[in-house]
Design a protein around this motif. Structure first.
Motif, PDB file in Angstrom:
ATOM      1  N   ARG A 139       0.830  -1.212   0.000  1.00 24.17           N
ATOM      2  CA  ARG A 139       0.000   0.000   0.000  1.00 24.17           C
ATOM      3  C   ARG A 139       0.857   1.252   0.000  1.00 24.17           C
ATOM      4  O   ARG A 139       0.586   2.211  -0.747  1.00 24.17           O
ATOM      5  CB  ARG A 139      -0.939  -0.015   1.209  1.00 24.17           C
ATOM      6  CG  ARG A 139      -2.047  -1.045   1.118  1.00 24.17           C
ATOM      7  CD  ARG A 139      -3.059  -0.851   2.228  1.00 24.17           C
ATOM      8  NE  ARG A 139      -2.462  -1.068   3.544  1.00 24.17           N
ATOM      9  CZ  ARG A 139      -2.380  -2.255   4.142  1.00 24.17           C
ATOM     10  NH1 ARG A 139      -2.847  -3.340   3.517  1.00 24.17           N
ATOM     11  NH2 ARG A 139      -1.854  -2.368   5.348  1.00 24.17           N
ATOM     12  N   ALA A 140       1.888   1.273   0.831  1.00 27.00           N
ATOM     13  CA  ALA A 140       2.754   2.450   0.897  1.00 27.00           C
ATOM     14  C   ALA A 140       3.464   2.679  -0.429  1.00 27.00           C
ATOM     15  O   ALA A 140       3.582   3.824  -0.897  1.00 27.00           O
ATOM     16  CB  ALA A 140       3.780   2.278   2.021  1.00 27.00           C
ATOM     17  N   ARG A 182       2.443   1.798  -3.415  1.00 27.74           N
ATOM     18  CA  ARG A 182       1.489   2.294  -4.421  1.00 27.74           C
ATOM     19  C   ARG A 182       1.185   3.767  -4.217  1.00 27.74           C
ATOM     20  O   ARG A 182       1.071   4.524  -5.182  1.00 27.74           O
ATOM     21  CB  ARG A 182       0.197   1.460  -4.386  1.00 27.74           C
ATOM     22  CG  ARG A 182       0.387   0.022  -4.832  1.00 27.74           C
ATOM     23  CD  ARG A 182      -0.924  -0.620  -5.261  1.00 27.74           C
ATOM     24  NE  ARG A 182      -1.960  -0.549  -4.247  1.00 27.74           N
ATOM     25  CZ  ARG A 182      -2.153  -1.459  -3.303  1.00 27.74           C
ATOM     26  NH1 ARG A 182      -1.345  -2.509  -3.224  1.00 27.74           N
ATOM     27  NH2 ARG A 182      -3.143  -1.350  -2.449  1.00 27.74           N
ATOM     28  N   TRP A 183       1.039   4.186  -2.964  1.00 25.30           N
ATOM     29  CA  TRP A 183       0.815   5.612  -2.693  1.00 25.30           C
ATOM     30  C   TRP A 183       2.003   6.446  -3.154  1.00 25.30           C
ATOM     31  O   TRP A 183       1.833   7.496  -3.792  1.00 25.30           O
ATOM     32  CB  TRP A 183       0.574   5.831  -1.197  1.00 25.30           C
ATOM     33  CG  TRP A 183      -0.855   5.726  -0.789  1.00 25.30           C
ATOM     34  CD1 TRP A 183      -1.468   4.681  -0.156  1.00 25.30           C
ATOM     35  CD2 TRP A 183      -1.875   6.706  -1.006  1.00 25.30           C
ATOM     36  NE1 TRP A 183      -2.794   4.950   0.041  1.00 25.30           N
ATOM     37  CE2 TRP A 183      -3.083   6.190  -0.467  1.00 25.30           C
ATOM     38  CE3 TRP A 183      -1.890   7.966  -1.584  1.00 25.30           C
ATOM     39  CZ2 TRP A 183      -4.281   6.900  -0.500  1.00 25.30           C
ATOM     40  CZ3 TRP A 183      -3.085   8.675  -1.618  1.00 25.30           C
ATOM     41  CH2 TRP A 183      -4.263   8.148  -1.093  1.00 25.30           C
ATOM     42  N   LEU A 209       1.662   9.168  -6.220  1.00 25.84           N
ATOM     43  CA  LEU A 209       1.992  10.575  -6.004  1.00 25.84           C
ATOM     44  C   LEU A 209       3.167  11.008  -6.872  1.00 25.84           C
ATOM     45  O   LEU A 209       3.227  12.164  -7.318  1.00 25.84           O
ATOM     46  CB  LEU A 209       2.299  10.807  -4.520  1.00 25.84           C
ATOM     47  CG  LEU A 209       1.104  10.687  -3.568  1.00 25.84           C
ATOM     48  CD1 LEU A 209       1.575  10.753  -2.120  1.00 25.84           C
ATOM     49  CD2 LEU A 209       0.080  11.787  -3.836  1.00 25.84           C
ATOM     50  N   ARG A 263      -0.404  -3.663  -7.178  1.00 24.94           N
ATOM     51  CA  ARG A 263      -1.664  -4.060  -6.540  1.00 24.94           C
ATOM     52  C   ARG A 263      -1.841  -5.579  -6.604  1.00 24.94           C
ATOM     53  O   ARG A 263      -2.232  -6.211  -5.638  1.00 24.94           O
ATOM     54  CB  ARG A 263      -2.827  -3.349  -7.198  1.00 24.94           C
ATOM     55  CG  ARG A 263      -4.182  -3.603  -6.496  1.00 24.94           C
ATOM     56  CD  ARG A 263      -5.307  -2.827  -7.162  1.00 24.94           C
ATOM     57  NE  ARG A 263      -5.113  -1.390  -7.013  1.00 24.94           N
ATOM     58  CZ  ARG A 263      -4.767  -0.568  -7.992  1.00 24.94           C
ATOM     59  NH1 ARG A 263      -4.568  -1.056  -9.216  1.00 24.94           N
ATOM     60  NH2 ARG A 263      -4.608   0.715  -7.786  1.00 24.94           N
TER      61      ARG A 263
END
Length: 342
Positions: free
Chosen positions: A227-228, A230-231, A235, A333
């Protein structure tokens, strides 16, 4: 393969030695043939280091603790970068070759220190009788390739590295061109000093922003790392698009600094994720395959983005480089939903 068969420590020491020698050659012989030779020597150095450092740390302290230390190590790197950039700017007033000489000398001092002090208690080398044959090296390589091919997660992470390398190469080669030719640098400072200021700002902001994030992210958890990552990647796409479309220097500088901060987060999170559950016998080889996938993306797509910059303009090339990262979000993902053994 050297790190997995002989010694992680030996591979790291050889890598630092090659980098130190290459920097000294650059400073001492500023002619084309010598510069070409230094690229070969430095490439060997980076290859000895890639995978060996991550594998050594995971062996010595365990995968869970190493996952956190990759992020902490990036913070130490930022702090050292601030000192290094400032020192480089000061030494460059004496001549452009002076900071390169100083960097080479520091790399050789680091080589000596690691040779004398670097422990290696968590690694078991191949039996001495097997280390002298090419068979054990090729077997280790094949084992690393098999581990990647047998794991859906590792395969997806390798493809992600390929696309990320392709995208980052465009930014590395074209960002100065956009700032100087398309946007324009403000007066008051030379071009070199503006780039020093931008680099310092990125390091300082990265140091301030990353520390609270490091305390909140648990990179030892594959799901949290996914998750981190992908963020961070999403960004970075936005930041790169903002840089490509920047109407002014302030806009471009802010986007470049934000991207630099995010880029500093990407590598340690990626390292923490890819090292989960690897076979220690091929850990360094798998890490190095990921590094080579990134390099393959840079070598393969770098000239393509250069041609696109000539044909469509540098802004269009940078925007396309940002869009190349979008499929990586899907790959990450999918990888986040699986296990290494699947």
């Amino acid at each position: 393969m050297v790190a997995d068969v002989y010694s992680r420590r030996r591979s790291v020491v050889l890598g630092c030695l090659c980098l130190g020698v290459s920097m000294l050659l650059v400073a001492a012989f500023p002619v084309f043939w010598a510069l070409l030779l230094t690229q070969i020597v430095s490439a060997a150095g980076y290859t000895f280091l890639s995978g060996a450092q991550q594998a050594w740390l995971a062996d010595e302290v365990g995968e869970d603790r190493a996952a956190h230390l990759y992020l902490l190590g990036s913070q130490y790197g930022r702090a050292a970068g601030i000192v290094g950039i400032a020192a480089t700017a000061a030494l460059a007033t004496l001549g452009l070759h002076v900071p390169i000489l100083a960097g080479g000398a520091l790399a050789l001092m680091l080589t000596l220190y690691l040779w004398l002090q670097m422990p290696e208690d968590g690694f078991t080398p191949a039996p001495r009788g097997e280390r002298q044959t090419w068979a054990v090296l090729t077997t280790t390589f094949r084992q690393g390739v098999r581990e990647v091919r047998a794991s859906r997660v590792l395969t997806l992470l390798m493809l992600s590295a390929l696309l990320y390398g392709a995208s980052s190469e465009a930014l590395d080669r074209l960002n100065e061109f956009l700032l100087i030719r398309e946007v324009g640098l403000p007066g008051g400072l030379s071009a070199a000093n503006w780039f020093v200021l931008l680099a310092l700002t990125a390091q300082v902001v990265g140091l301030a922003v990353t520390e609270p994030l490091r305390r909140r992210i648990n990179p030892a958890d594959a799901g949290a790392a996914s998750r981190a990552l992908r963020w961070v990647l999403g960004l970075s796409v936005a930041a790169l698009l903002a840089f490509a479309s920047a109407p002014s220097f302030g806009w471009a500088a802010a986007a470049l600094v934000v991207h630099g901060v995010l880029r500093g987060l990407y590598s340690p999170l990626y390292d923490a994720w890819i090292n989960r559950g690897l076979d220690p016998r091929s850990r360094a080889t798998v890490n190095s395959i990921a590094a080579q996938a990134d390099a393959l993306g840079q070598v393969s797509f770098g000239p393509v983005f250069g041609l696109l910059g000539n044909a469509l303009g540098v802004r269009a090339a940078l925007a396309l480089a940002a869009l190349v990262r979008l499929p990586t979000l899907g790959l990450l993902r999918r990888a986040g939903g699986g296990r290494k053994s699947v």
